[in-house]
Design an enzyme around this catalytic site. Structure first.
Site, PDB file in Angstrom:
ATOM      1  N   SER A   7       4.470 -32.021  66.171  1.00  0.00           N
ATOM      2  CA  SER A   7       3.595 -32.281  67.064  1.00  0.00           C
ATOM      3  C   SER A   7       5.400 -33.021  68.584  1.00  0.00           C
ATOM      4  O   SER A   7       6.082 -33.093  67.574  1.00  0.00           O
ATOM      5  CB  SER A   7       2.510 -33.522  67.450  1.00  0.00           C
ATOM      6  OG  SER A   7       2.100 -33.516  69.124  1.00  0.00           O
ATOM      7  N   TYR A   9      -1.747 -40.896  63.743  1.00  0.00           N
ATOM      8  CA  TYR A   9      -1.002 -38.700  64.274  1.00  0.00           C
ATOM      9  C   TYR A   9       0.464 -39.481  63.982  1.00  0.00           C
ATOM     10  O   TYR A   9       1.131 -38.008  63.865  1.00  0.00           O
ATOM     11  CB  TYR A   9      -1.697 -38.821  65.509  1.00  0.00           C
ATOM     12  CG  TYR A   9      -1.839 -37.761  65.748  1.00  0.00           C
ATOM     13  CD1 TYR A   9      -2.064 -36.413  65.541  1.00  0.00           C
ATOM     14  CD2 TYR A   9      -0.638 -36.918  66.490  1.00  0.00           C
ATOM     15  CE1 TYR A   9      -2.195 -34.903  65.466  1.00  0.00           C
ATOM     16  CE2 TYR A   9      -0.104 -35.924  67.408  1.00  0.00           C
ATOM     17  CZ  TYR A   9      -1.495 -34.706  66.526  1.00  0.00           C
ATOM     18  OH  TYR A   9      -0.929 -33.550  66.723  1.00  0.00           O
TER      19      TYR A   9
HETATM   20  N1  LIG Z   1      -3.850 -28.968  71.330  1.00  0.00           N
HETATM   21  C1  LIG Z   1      -2.629 -29.649  71.648  1.00  0.00           C
HETATM   22  O1  LIG Z   1      -2.609 -30.309  71.923  1.00  0.00           O
HETATM   23  C2  LIG Z   1      -1.493 -29.998  69.810  1.00  0.00           C
HETATM   24  C3  LIG Z   1       0.021 -31.041  70.177  1.00  0.00           C
HETATM   25  C4  LIG Z   1       0.602 -31.537  69.134  1.00  0.00           C
HETATM   26  C5  LIG Z   1      -0.154 -30.158  67.852  1.00  0.00           C
HETATM   27  N2  LIG Z   1      -1.005 -29.965  67.143  1.00  0.00           N
HETATM   28  C6  LIG Z   1      -1.648 -29.731  66.002  1.00  0.00           C
HETATM   29  O2  LIG Z   1      -1.601 -28.152  66.243  1.00  0.00           O
HETATM   30  C7  LIG Z   1      -2.469 -28.128  65.205  1.00  0.00           C
HETATM   31  C8  LIG Z   1      -3.379 -27.215  65.135  1.00  0.00           C
HETATM   32  O3  LIG Z   1      -4.459 -27.935  66.453  1.00  0.00           O
HETATM   33  P1  LIG Z   1      -5.090 -27.367  67.491  1.00  0.00           P
HETATM   34  O4  LIG Z   1      -4.644 -27.921  68.867  1.00  0.00           O
HETATM   35  O5  LIG Z   1      -5.476 -26.174  67.712  1.00  0.00           O
HETATM   36  O6  LIG Z   1      -6.572 -28.695  67.878  1.00  0.00           O
HETATM   37  P2  LIG Z   1      -8.608 -27.767  66.898  1.00  0.00           P
HETATM   38  O7  LIG Z   1      -8.455 -26.168  68.112  1.00  0.00           O
HETATM   39  O8  LIG Z   1      -8.552 -29.173  67.028  1.00  0.00           O
HETATM   40  O9  LIG Z   1      -7.843 -26.989  65.694  1.00  0.00           O
HETATM   41  C9  LIG Z   1      -7.639 -28.084  64.542  1.00  0.00           C
HETATM   42  C10 LIG Z   1      -8.048 -26.809  63.357  1.00  0.00           C
HETATM   43  O10 LIG Z   1      -7.457 -27.785  61.653  1.00  0.00           O
HETATM   44  C11 LIG Z   1      -8.614 -27.144  61.277  1.00  0.00           C
HETATM   45  N3  LIG Z   1      -8.961 -28.330  60.743  1.00  0.00           N
HETATM   46  C12 LIG Z   1      -9.591 -29.800  60.885  1.00  0.00           C
HETATM   47  N4  LIG Z   1      -9.477 -30.481  59.484  1.00  0.00           N
HETATM   48  C13 LIG Z   1      -9.301 -30.270  58.680  1.00  0.00           C
HETATM   49  C14 LIG Z   1      -9.906 -30.032  57.203  1.00  0.00           C
HETATM   50  N5  LIG Z   1      -9.734 -31.035  56.654  1.00  0.00           N
HETATM   51  N6  LIG Z   1      -9.555 -28.690  56.989  1.00  0.00           N
HETATM   52  C15 LIG Z   1      -9.388 -27.572  56.805  1.00  0.00           C
HETATM   53  N7  LIG Z   1      -9.286 -27.366  57.637  1.00  0.00           N
HETATM   54  C16 LIG Z   1      -9.011 -28.308  58.723  1.00  0.00           C
HETATM   55  C17 LIG Z   1     -10.317 -27.199  62.518  1.00  0.00           C
HETATM   56  O11 LIG Z   1     -10.826 -26.298  61.564  1.00  0.00           O
HETATM   57  P3  LIG Z   1     -12.597 -27.032  61.025  1.00  0.00           P
HETATM   58  O12 LIG Z   1     -13.068 -28.328  61.746  1.00  0.00           O
HETATM   59  O13 LIG Z   1     -13.228 -25.919  61.026  1.00  0.00           O
HETATM   60  O14 LIG Z   1     -12.323 -27.625  59.605  1.00  0.00           O
HETATM   61  C18 LIG Z   1      -9.422 -26.990  63.080  1.00  0.00           C
HETATM   62  O15 LIG Z   1      -9.044 -24.861  62.998  1.00  0.00           O
HETATM   63  C19 LIG Z   1      -2.794 -29.817  64.302  1.00  0.00           C
HETATM   64  O16 LIG Z   1      -1.975 -30.163  63.024  1.00  0.00           O
HETATM   65  C20 LIG Z   1      -2.721 -30.558  65.545  1.00  0.00           C
HETATM   66  O17 LIG Z   1      -2.303 -31.795  64.867  1.00  0.00           O
HETATM   67  C21 LIG Z   1      -1.531 -29.350  68.645  1.00  0.00           C
END
Ligand SMILES: NC(=O)c1ccc[n+]([C@@H]2O[C@H](COP(=O)([O-])OP(=O)(O)OC[C@H]3O[C@@H](n4cnc5c(N)ncnc54)[C@H](OP(=O)(O)O)[C@@H]3O)[C@@H](O)[C@H]2O)c1
Length: 248
Positions: free
Chosen positions: A141, A154
């Site tokens: 991130s 985080y």
């Molecule tokens: N969106 C942003 O602005 C942003 C910015 C920087 C970095 N990121 C990073 O991008 C990555 C993906 O996040 P996203 O933005 O796409 O958000 P999201 O839509 O909330 O997706 C998060 C994913 O992680 C999975 N997850 C959470 N806990 C888990 C566990 N214990 N075991 C297996 N899977 C798990 C969730 O699936 P289940 O709940 O079905 O398990 C979901 O598929 C994350 O690492 C986040 O930190 C996002």
């Protein structure tokens, strides 16, 4: 070998960046292996990929469970014969001021965002070492590049992933295992991520900021696809990606 026919494991595939990346890679001919906890989402995604003519299987998994990580690698090998890429993307962001002492959420972020990546590495590195090839992609991130209030823990997990990935790259080069690494640093991307914030003030602030700037997860998927698509002798190590208008 470019994306076509590569076997790609994706954690956190049930929504957001993981889901959209799975769709994109499958549309380019990758065989995708989807992991997360929400089975209904994974099933729907795998079916929609199949209907579009792609190849996808899924496994309900919790990245904090080392055995689940090993099982999804086994699934990929059983279904498709090998693993070429693992996209360690699962994560959550329950941000809050440190002074709020939300230590359960601190533990959860360390367990999922950091230990989840370590569990993935433990499961996949023996395969990649044995076949002398492989690609590890992670979602860090911009919080892994710079500090901001509310993102103490985080950010710490995402900084840690950055360090891990750089060490993996160096060691793999030294050991001659040909393992490639790519670390992605997204800024404000429209997904379900903000739903994990329980601190009211932090949630409101983050929502306002995202409402102003956010771009779609397809932009991140494009970057992951670019990294995978490079020739095997070429490692594109890091990408920061976010809205043009966001002064992150
Ligand atoms: N969106 C942003 O602005 C942003 C910015 C920087 C970095 N990121 C990073 O991008 C990555 C993906 O996040 P996203 O933005 O796409 O958000 P999201 O839509 O909330 O997706 C998060 C994913 O992680 C999975 N997850 C959470 N806990 C888990 C566990 N214990 N075991 C297996 N899977 C798990 C969730 O699936 P289940 O709940 O079905 O398990 C979901 O598929 C994350 O690492 C986040 O930190 C996002």
């Amino acid at each position: 070998m470019a994306i076509q026919d590569k076997v790609v494991i994706i954690t956190g595939a049930s929504s957001g960046i993981g889901e959209v990346t799975a769709k994109l890679l499958a549309s380019k001919g990758a065989k995708v292996v989807l992991g997360a906890r929400r089975e209904e989402n994974l099933k729907t995604l795998a079916e929609s990929i199949s209907q579009e003519g792609g190849k996808a299987v899924y496994q309900v998994m919790d990245v904090t469970d080392a055995e689940d990580n090993k099982k999804i690698v086994e699934l990929a090998k059983n279904e498709f014969g090998k693993v070429d890429v693992i996209f360690l993307n699962a994560g959550l962001m329950p941000n809050s001021p440190l002074s709020e002492l939300k230590s359960d959420e601190w533990d959860r972020m360390v367990d999922v965002n950091l230990k989840g990546v370590l569990n993935g590495l433990e499961a996949i590195l023996p395969e990649f070492k044995a076949q002398k090839s492989g690609h590890v992609v992670t979602t860090s991130s911009v919080a892994g590049l710079k500090a901001y209030p509310g993102g103490g823990v985080y950010g710490a997990t995402k900084w840690a992933v950055r360090d891990l990935m750089e060490v993996l790259r160096i060691e793999s080069a030294q050991e001659g295992t040909n393992i490639r690494t790519a670390t992605i640093y997204p800024a404000a991307i429209k997904t379900e991520l903000l739903e994990t914030i329980t601190d009211e003030q932090t949630s409101e602030g983050a929502q306002q900021m995202y409402d102003q700037y956010q771009i779609g997860p397809d932009r991140v998927a494009n970057v992951v696809a670019f990294a995978i698509d490079q020739p095997e002798d070429t490692n594109v190590t890091e990408f920061t990606i976010g809205p043009t208008t966001q002064p992150w």
